[in-house]
Design a protein around this motif. Structure first.
Motif, PDB file in Angstrom:
ATOM      1  N   ARG A  40       0.836  -1.209   0.000  1.00  0.00           N
ATOM      2  CA  ARG A  40       0.000   0.000   0.000  1.00  0.00           C
ATOM      3  C   ARG A  40       0.868   1.256   0.000  1.00  0.00           C
ATOM      4  NH1 ARG A  40      -4.061   2.127   4.038  1.00  0.00           N
ATOM      5  NH2 ARG A  40      -6.004   2.440   2.877  1.00  0.00           N
ATOM      6  N   LEU A  42       1.053   5.455   0.078  1.00  0.00           N
ATOM      7  CA  LEU A  42       0.394   6.703   0.437  1.00  0.00           C
ATOM      8  C   LEU A  42       0.848   7.806  -0.520  1.00  0.00           C
ATOM      9  CD1 LEU A  42      -1.138   8.733   2.247  1.00  0.00           C
ATOM     10  CD2 LEU A  42       0.884   8.785   3.730  1.00  0.00           C
ATOM     11  N   ARG A 111      -3.999   8.001  12.093  1.00  0.00           N
ATOM     12  CA  ARG A 111      -3.397   6.724  11.673  1.00  0.00           C
ATOM     13  C   ARG A 111      -4.476   5.655  11.485  1.00  0.00           C
ATOM     14  NH1 ARG A 111      -1.223   3.597   9.293  1.00  0.00           N
ATOM     15  NH2 ARG A 111       0.636   2.354   9.664  1.00  0.00           N
ATOM     16  N   VAL A 117       0.475   1.597   5.855  1.00  0.00           N
ATOM     17  CA  VAL A 117       1.187   2.186   4.715  1.00  0.00           C
ATOM     18  C   VAL A 117       2.549   1.513   4.592  1.00  0.00           C
ATOM     19  CG1 VAL A 117       2.306   4.273   3.855  1.00  0.00           C
ATOM     20  CG2 VAL A 117       0.012   4.417   4.824  1.00  0.00           C
ATOM     21  N   ASP A 118       2.872   1.039   3.386  1.00  0.00           N
ATOM     22  CA  ASP A 118       4.167   0.401   3.147  1.00  0.00           C
ATOM     23  C   ASP A 118       5.192   1.338   2.523  1.00  0.00           C
ATOM     24  OD1 ASP A 118       3.491  -2.401   3.923  1.00  0.00           O
ATOM     25  OD2 ASP A 118       2.021  -2.168   2.327  1.00  0.00           O
ATOM     26  N   VAL A 120       5.634   5.718   0.741  1.00  0.00           N
ATOM     27  CA  VAL A 120       5.069   7.039   0.455  1.00  0.00           C
ATOM     28  C   VAL A 120       5.633   7.533  -0.872  1.00  0.00           C
ATOM     29  CG1 VAL A 120       4.930   9.444   1.216  1.00  0.00           C
ATOM     30  CG2 VAL A 120       4.845   7.591   2.907  1.00  0.00           C
ATOM     31  N   LEU A 141       3.505  13.283   8.271  1.00  0.00           N
ATOM     32  CA  LEU A 141       3.710  12.232   7.284  1.00  0.00           C
ATOM     33  C   LEU A 141       4.466  11.054   7.889  1.00  0.00           C
ATOM     34  CD1 LEU A 141       3.323  11.408   4.326  1.00  0.00           C
ATOM     35  CD2 LEU A 141       5.484  12.556   3.805  1.00  0.00           C
ATOM     36  N   SER A 145       2.682   7.313   8.386  1.00  0.00           N
ATOM     37  CA  SER A 145       3.255   6.186   7.647  1.00  0.00           C
ATOM     38  C   SER A 145       4.163   5.315   8.510  1.00  0.00           C
ATOM     39  CB  SER A 145       4.064   6.705   6.453  1.00  0.00           C
ATOM     40  OG  SER A 145       5.223   7.405   6.886  1.00  0.00           O
ATOM     41  N   GLU A 146       4.343   5.696   9.779  1.00  0.00           N
ATOM     42  CA  GLU A 146       5.297   5.021  10.655  1.00  0.00           C
ATOM     43  C   GLU A 146       6.678   4.960  10.008  1.00  0.00           C
ATOM     44  OE1 GLU A 146       3.549   1.296  11.883  1.00  0.00           O
ATOM     45  OE2 GLU A 146       2.310   2.298  13.379  1.00  0.00           O
ATOM     46  N   ARG A 147       7.055   6.098   9.435  1.00  0.00           N
ATOM     47  CA  ARG A 147       8.356   6.282   8.768  1.00  0.00           C
ATOM     48  C   ARG A 147       8.597   5.230   7.676  1.00  0.00           C
ATOM     49  NH1 ARG A 147      12.953   6.731  13.051  1.00  0.00           N
ATOM     50  NH2 ARG A 147      11.668   5.279  14.251  1.00  0.00           N
ATOM     51  N   ALA A 148       7.582   4.972   6.887  1.00  0.00           N
ATOM     52  CA  ALA A 148       7.730   4.071   5.744  1.00  0.00           C
ATOM     53  C   ALA A 148       8.684   4.689   4.724  1.00  0.00           C
ATOM     54  CB  ALA A 148       6.363   3.826   5.089  1.00  0.00           C
ATOM     55  N   GLN A 150      10.198   6.291   1.404  1.00  0.00           N
ATOM     56  CA  GLN A 150       9.536   7.338   0.635  1.00  0.00           C
ATOM     57  C   GLN A 150      10.326   7.676  -0.625  1.00  0.00           C
ATOM     58  OE1 GLN A 150       8.220  12.052   1.319  1.00  0.00           O
ATOM     59  NE2 GLN A 150       8.642  10.728   3.071  1.00  0.00           N
TER      60      GLN A 150
END
Length: 212
Positions: A40, A42, A111, A117-118, A120, A141, A145-148, A150
């Protein structure tokens, strides 16, 4: 920069920031995030970007956040999708076939509303915000996104030539916003052949942000 500014831009079709094609830098570099089908992505402040159709075509799920309901209606229409529309907090949620878009204030999204979210993809969000809003945006952000990882695209130009948006951001600004939470790699920098708005010399930078 208040919500009325963006609502007026969409209502008056003053959307020069919208590209009529998929962003070539997305196609070239998105693979560097090494996502698998079904994961996924974002897309913050997504508008009606054609990049969403490309991401869906890669077998990915997409969740967007957009202030303008008009933009979201046009996005789904352009994709040929009939959304289910539901209330979501103070805004709305449009959902159809792998695509979810939350309509409302990005800073009010939770959230829980957003979900997992995998990665961004930010092409037109950070560069749309004036300096006083950027730290808050970057923090929101990272939290959502839990610091996904980017993929971030920015512009750099002489700000004396153009007041923005889009705003100029170079390496120092990106580092100040994200270095505490992410390892930052510049994947590519290239001059825009026609310049910004066809008038001003400008450089596009592509960044990969990975969690520290």
């Amino acid at each position: 920069m208040n919500p009325e500014f963006w609502h007026a831009r969409w209502a008056n079709n003053e959307i020069g920031f919208h590209l009529d094609q998929v962003q070539p830098l997305l196609v070239e570099h998105f693979g560097r995030l090494a996502l698998a089908a079904g994961q996924r992505v974002l897309v913050p402040l997504c508008g009606k970007t054609r990049d969403i159709g490309w991401l869906l075509a890669q077998g990915l799920q997409v969740v967007g956040v957009e202030l303008s309901r008009l933009a979201v209606e046009q996005l789904f229409a352009d994709l040929g999708l009939e959304p289910v529309v539901e209330a979501a907090g103070a805004g709305e949620c449009f959902r159809a076939s792998g695509l979810t878009v939350l309509v409302g204030d990005f800073f009010a999204v939770s959230r829980e509303q957003l979900g997992l979210v995998d990665a961004v993809y930010d092409r037109a969000a950070l560069v749309a915000l004036p300096p006083e809003m950027r730290s808050r945006y970057a923090e929101q952000l990272a939290a959502l996104s839990e610091r996904a990882p980017q993929l971030l695209i920015t512009l750099e130009y002489d700000p004396a030539l153009h007041p923005g948006p889009p705003f100029s951001l170079g390496a120092a600004e990106v580092g100040a916003l994200y270095d505490a939470a992410f390892h930052i790699d510049c994947l590519q920098s290239l001059n825009m052949p026609e310049g910004l708005k066809g008038r001003f010399p400008a450089t596009e930078h592509v960044w990969r942000l990975q969690r520290r």
